[in-house]
Structure formats: C-alpha cells, structure tokens
Design a protein around this motif. Structure first.
Motif, short mmCIF file in Angstrom:
data_model
loop_
_atom_site.label_atom_id
_atom_site.label_comp_id
_atom_site.label_asym_id
_atom_site.label_seq_id
_atom_site.Cartn_x
_atom_site.Cartn_y
_atom_site.Cartn_z
N ARG A 1 0.72 -1.25 0.05
CA ARG A 1 0.07 -0.11 0.18
C ARG A 1 0.79 1.09 0.01
O ARG A 1 0.58 2.24 -0.53
N GLU A 2 1.79 1.44 0.69
CA GLU A 2 2.71 2.54 1.15
C GLU A 2 3.94 2.57 0.29
O GLU A 2 4.31 3.40 -0.33
N THR A 3 4.82 1.42 0.47
CA THR A 3 6.05 1.13 -0.35
C THR A 3 5.99 1.40 -1.75
O THR A 3 6.73 1.86 -2.53
N GLY B 1 -2.34 5.21 2.05
CA GLY B 1 -3.44 5.68 3.14
C GLY B 1 -4.79 5.20 2.77
O GLY B 1 -5.51 5.71 3.40
N SER B 2 -4.95 4.18 2.07
CA SER B 2 -6.55 3.72 1.90
C SER B 2 -6.83 2.56 2.67
O SER B 2 -6.10 1.41 2.84
N THR B 3 -7.62 2.83 3.68
CA THR B 3 -8.26 1.72 4.44
C THR B 3 -9.27 0.67 3.53
O THR B 3 -9.22 -0.40 3.93
N THR B 4 -9.59 0.98 2.50
CA THR B 4 -10.28 0.29 1.66
C THR B 4 -9.45 -1.03 1.04
O THR B 4 -9.69 -1.96 0.95
N PHE B 5 -8.21 -0.52 0.71
CA PHE B 5 -7.11 -1.47 0.15
C PHE B 5 -7.02 -2.48 1.48
O PHE B 5 -7.03 -3.85 1.13
N THR B 6 -6.83 -2.16 2.60
CA THR B 6 -6.66 -3.01 3.97
C THR B 6 -7.95 -4.01 4.07
O THR B 6 -7.67 -5.13 4.13
N ALA B 7 -9.02 -3.37 3.91
CA ALA B 7 -10.12 -4.17 4.01
C ALA B 7 -10.37 -5.27 2.97
O ALA B 7 -10.66 -6.54 3.21
N ALA B 8 -9.85 -4.80 1.64
CA ALA B 8 -9.85 -5.75 0.42
C ALA B 8 -8.83 -6.86 0.73
O ALA B 8 -9.13 -8.18 0.38
N ALA B 9 -7.53 -6.62 1.12
CA ALA B 9 -6.77 -7.44 1.62
C ALA B 9 -7.08 -8.67 2.31
O ALA B 9 -6.90 -9.84 2.39
N LEU B 10 -7.83 -7.88 3.57
CA LEU B 10 -8.11 -8.89 4.83
C LEU B 10 -9.34 -9.84 4.11
O LEU B 10 -9.46 -10.88 4.39
N ALA B 11 -10.23 -9.26 3.22
CA ALA B 11 -11.45 -10.07 2.62
C ALA B 11 -10.61 -11.01 1.85
O ALA B 11 -11.23 -12.42 1.60
N GLY B 12 -9.80 -10.65 1.20
CA GLY B 12 -9.00 -11.69 0.36
C GLY B 12 -8.29 -12.97 1.08
O GLY B 12 -8.32 -13.91 0.71
N GLY B 13 -7.74 -12.61 2.32
CA GLY B 13 -7.46 -13.72 3.22
C GLY B 13 -8.69 -14.74 3.62
O GLY B 13 -8.41 -15.66 3.87
N LEU B 14 -9.84 -14.10 4.04
CA LEU B 14 -10.80 -14.80 4.09
C LEU B 14 -11.30 -15.58 3.09
O LEU B 14 -11.66 -16.94 3.14
N GLY C 1 9.01 9.01 9.84
CA GLY C 1 9.23 8.02 10.95
C GLY C 1 7.68 7.47 11.59
O GLY C 1 7.79 6.68 12.23
N SER C 2 6.73 7.93 11.23
CA SER C 2 5.36 7.33 11.58
C SER C 2 4.91 6.34 10.88
O SER C 2 5.32 5.94 9.89
N GLY C 3 4.36 5.29 11.65
CA GLY C 3 3.87 4.14 11.27
C GLY C 3 3.46 3.28 12.53
O GLY C 3 3.13 3.85 13.54
N ASN C 4 3.30 2.10 12.05
CA ASN C 4 2.96 1.18 13.28
C ASN C 4 4.11 -0.04 13.48
O ASN C 4 4.03 -1.17 12.89
N PRO C 5 5.08 0.34 14.34
CA PRO C 5 6.14 -0.61 14.53
C PRO C 5 5.61 -1.87 15.21
O PRO C 5 6.50 -3.18 15.11
N HIS C 6 4.54 -1.79 15.75
CA HIS C 6 4.16 -3.06 16.69
C HIS C 6 3.56 -4.20 15.68
O HIS C 6 3.92 -5.35 15.94
N ALA C 7 3.10 -3.75 14.60
CA ALA C 7 2.65 -4.60 13.50
C ALA C 7 3.85 -5.42 12.97
O ALA C 7 4.05 -6.71 12.92
N PHE C 8 4.99 -4.92 12.82
CA PHE C 8 6.28 -5.51 12.30
C PHE C 8 6.97 -6.32 13.49
O PHE C 8 7.56 -7.00 13.11
#
Length: 459
Positions: free
Chosen positions: A34-36, A42-55, A170-177
């Motif tokens: 999504r970002e790199t 910044g799309s939450t729709t892309f995230t939701a679609a990726a999770l739906a793909g996992g399902l 430097g913003s992001g979510n290091p906990h996920a990684f």
C-alpha cells in the motif's frame, strides 16, 4: 497417483494457512504494497480488501459440509464478550462523540467470519502451518528492509516501520512489524529444532530467525521483546532437563547438525564482513532501547539521571499507563459501584486491555474477556510441557505475545486481539481430537531405551 493427490492436498492446506496468515499477520505486507509500492497510499479500503482476500483464501472445499469442534468453553466466552461489546456499542455508549458504528461493525463481522471459517478448516493444516508462517514472515521482513532502504526520510536510530500515508517522518505502526518478527523467530526455532527438518530448510530457519530477531531490535517495541523473553523462560522451564540436555548434546555431534552450525556461523561472519556497519547499528539500537527503559524505571522511582539538573521522565506510552492506573485507583476508591456495569463502550482508552474490559464493559465483560485468556493460558502450559505438534507448540509460544499485550497496549475489542484469540479458540486445548498421524513422535526417554523381560519358563 497417490503422491500427486497428496501434493495437491498440501497446496490446498497451504492456501488456507496463507489466508490465516493474512488475517493474523497481514499488516506488514499490506503496508508494503500500500505505502512502499504506492498501490493505494493511506487507503483503508485496500486494507479491508486484503483482509477479505485472506478470508476467501481460507474457504475450504468442504464449507458447510464438515465442521470441526473448537474449544467450546473458550468459544462461548469469546462469542459472549463480542456480543456484549456490540450490545454496549448500541445501548450503553461511553464515548459521547462516538460515530464509528459502521467501522466497528465491519471489524466484528471480520472476526465472526474468521472464526466461522476456522471451524470449517480441517485439522490437517497442522502439518504445513509452521513452514508457511516461516515463509510468510520472511517475505514480510524482507519487505520492511526494502522499504527502509528506499525511504529517504528514514534514518538509523528511528524505529523500523513503514511510513503510513502522508504522515510525519518515521510515523507508522512498529508493533505490526514487531509481531511479525516475533512470530518468525518462534516459528523458525520450533521448525529448526525438529529432527525431521532437512538441512536446507533448517538453514532457511536459521537465516529467517536471525533476521526476525534483528527486526525485533530495530522496531524497539518493549511488549514484543518482553514476550520473547517470557517465551524463552517458559521454554527453559519445560524443555531444559538433564535428559533433554543429554539428547541435545548427542544430537549436535552428528554430521547434519555440525554442518548446519558451521554453515550458519560462516554465513553470519560473511554477512557482518559484507555489511560491517550492521553490528554497530544493532548494538546502538540495543543500547538506546536499554537506556529508554531504564529512564522509565528512574522516572517511576523519582530519580535523576544525566546530572542533577535533569530528572527522568516517562515516555508517552508509559505515562499513559500511569494515568490509567491512577484512574482505576480513583474508581476503586470512590466509584466502585460503576464497575458493575462499567462506564460504557469505549469510555476511556486505558492502554491496558484487561483493565479496560472491566472499566468499559463491567464485571461481565471482564469475566468473559479474562476467562477466555485464562483458559488459553491454562492450555498453553500443557502444550509447552508436551509439544504435541508443531502448530500447537507455535500457538502456545505465540500466545506469550498476546499475554504481554493484555497488560501493555491495545483495546480488548480490537481485531489485533481477536484474530489470534479466534485461532486459539479453534486449535488450543483440543489436541486429543487431532488424528494420531498429525502428532509428533515422542522422543525416547532414558528409561525407555530398554525393557527388562522376566525370565520365562520353558515350554
């Protein structure tokens, strides 16, 4: 023909496990694409679609035709807490400015669908689960490294993460990684220690495991580092016995382990020679991590550091938990009756999930949320003692991260909690229901090396 059919079945199981990995640990790869790669910044729709793909990947060919029994006590407590949270969201709202009804309901829908699909997935995924996790976490770690190398705003000393959207540097979510690195380190250790693992994949485990530990250091997340230490302590308690030490020593002095160790040492030496600054970078991260945590300890004790003119202060995360503890103390002293029903849905972000389940959803919510985790912890201890199969062993040590985060960060109704808990509900504490061929052969004990047969009378 039978071998070909088994190969197709293995691919099918790997497909389902890949879907599980996307739900459990998909954020690092999602952020990478999504970002790199700028597919949808910044799309939450892309995230939701990726999770739906996992399902979708998790859907078995036997959907609705064959259901598998989960841990029923954990199942009903988990379902009860989720429905209680939804009820509170519509009936007893603690946040007067809350408007994310649709967003939160989508999260709950994902959790319920994920749990339902897990009940439909066959137990035979056990034999491919850990290898898929190893490869998935390795690819995610490599994606993070690529992102850091191509990000001009990232500098050595910052926490390793992927910058999200157009946020500050430097913003992001290091906990996920950090979670991805923790899972990779645990999975690699489990698979590398199996006697059945071939030398090639053992080397892959060694490389991926070391890379995961390095990423864990770079993310500088206390909860993941603490969880890894807790997992190591439990491993020492349940597995390091005189008998195991003897068997490990005997196992080392065999051709394959010796070759693996030599190649691993040579590989590490070549790596540090090729990238001479890597050791210094990792050392500086460890030193900075230790100093930052010592400063929190000094602050809690009211001590001064770096000279008389400088007083230690808590960082934002630790300070928030200190405020949360103060809030709970005030409630216990003067408003104890409010804990019967709680203060309402998402009343206050305590950053301590186990306490927030009490303050926001009352005694019933606390009993349900704490109960499902207590049951998981109980079964995890048994699994650590017996090591019935690689997947159950992985889930047991993976739960150490969930256990630590119960007291360190997050909210009790987040998907980051409930996707892993759903996996525990499905596979933890029901090892006796798995077919015998899915269990690892037990190592021979010293007392089992020979059997004394009484002298028989001649016929």
């Amino acid at each position: 023909m039978d071998r070909f059919i088994r190969f197709l079945q293995t691919l099918d199981y790997m497909r389902m496990v890949l879907g599980i990995c996307i739900l459990i640990d998909g954020s690092p790869l999602i952020f990478f694409f999504r970002e790199t790669l700028k597919l949808a910044p910044g799309s939450t729709t892309f995230t939701a679609a990726a999770l739906a793909g996992g399902l979708v990947l998790m859907v078995p060919f036997t959907l609705f035709r064959r259901l598998y029994r989960p841990n029923m006590s954990m199942f009903w407590m988990g379902i009860g807490f989720l429905f209680l949270s939804i009820f509170y969201m519509y009936v007893y709202l603690g946040d007067p400015g809350f408007k994310d009804y649709t967003k939160d309901m989508i999260y709950y829908a994902y959790i319920f669908i994920f749990l339902f699909l897990l009940i439909n997935i066959p137990n035979d995924i056990l034999r491919v689960f850990v290898p898929v996790v190893i490869l998935f976490t390795l690819v995610s770690n490599l994606g993070l490294i690529y992102s850091l190398m191509t990000n001009p705003t990232w500098a050595i000393g910052q926490r390793a993460t992927i910058t999200l959207g157009d946020n500050d540097e430097g913003s992001g979510n290091p906990h996920a990684f950090a979670r991805n690195a923790f899972m990779g380190a645990v999975a690699c250790a489990i698979w590398a220690l199996r006697p059945q693992t071939g030398i090639i994949f053992r080397l892959v485990c060694l490389f991926s495991g070391l890379l995961s530990v390095a990423i864990l250091v770079l993310t500088q997340t206390r909860s993941s580092v603490l969880a890894l230490l807790v997992a190591l302590v439990f491993f020492m308690i349940y597995n390091v016995r005189p008998t195991q030490i003897k068997m490990a020593v005997r196992g080392i002095f065999k051709p394959v382990p010796i070759i693996t160790i030599i190649l691993g040492i040579v590989g590490v030496i070549i790596f540090f020679q090729r990238f001479s600054d890597t050791y210094g970078i990792l050392y500086s991260y460890v030193l900075a991590f230790a100093e930052r945590n010592l400063e929190n300890i000094y602050a809690l004790l009211g001590l001064k550091v770096k000279g008389a003119a400088y007083k230690a202060t808590l960082d934002a995360s630790a300070a928030n938990r200190s405020v949360s503890a103060t809030f709970l103390t005030n409630v216990l002293v003067g408003h104890l009756y409010m804990l019967i029903l709680g203060f309402g849905y998402k009343f206050l972000y305590l950053d301590i999930p186990i306490l927030e389940s009490l303050t926001n959803t009352g005694l019933l919510g606390f009993v349900l949320f704490a109960g499902v985790n207590a049951k998981a912890f109980y079964h995890v201890q048994k699994i650590m003692r017996t090591n019935p199969n690689p997947m159950s062993t992985f889930l047991a040590y993976f739960y150490m991260l969930i256990l630590v985060t119960l007291f360190t960060n997050g909210r009790p109704n987040e998907i980051s909690f409930w996707f892993p808990l759903a996996l525990m509900i499905r596979f933890i504490g029901i090892e006796h229901l798995f077919p015998a061929y899915l269990s690892d052969p037990k190592p021979i004990k010293e007392t089992d090396e020979y059997v004394v047969i009484p002298n028989a009378q001649p016929a």
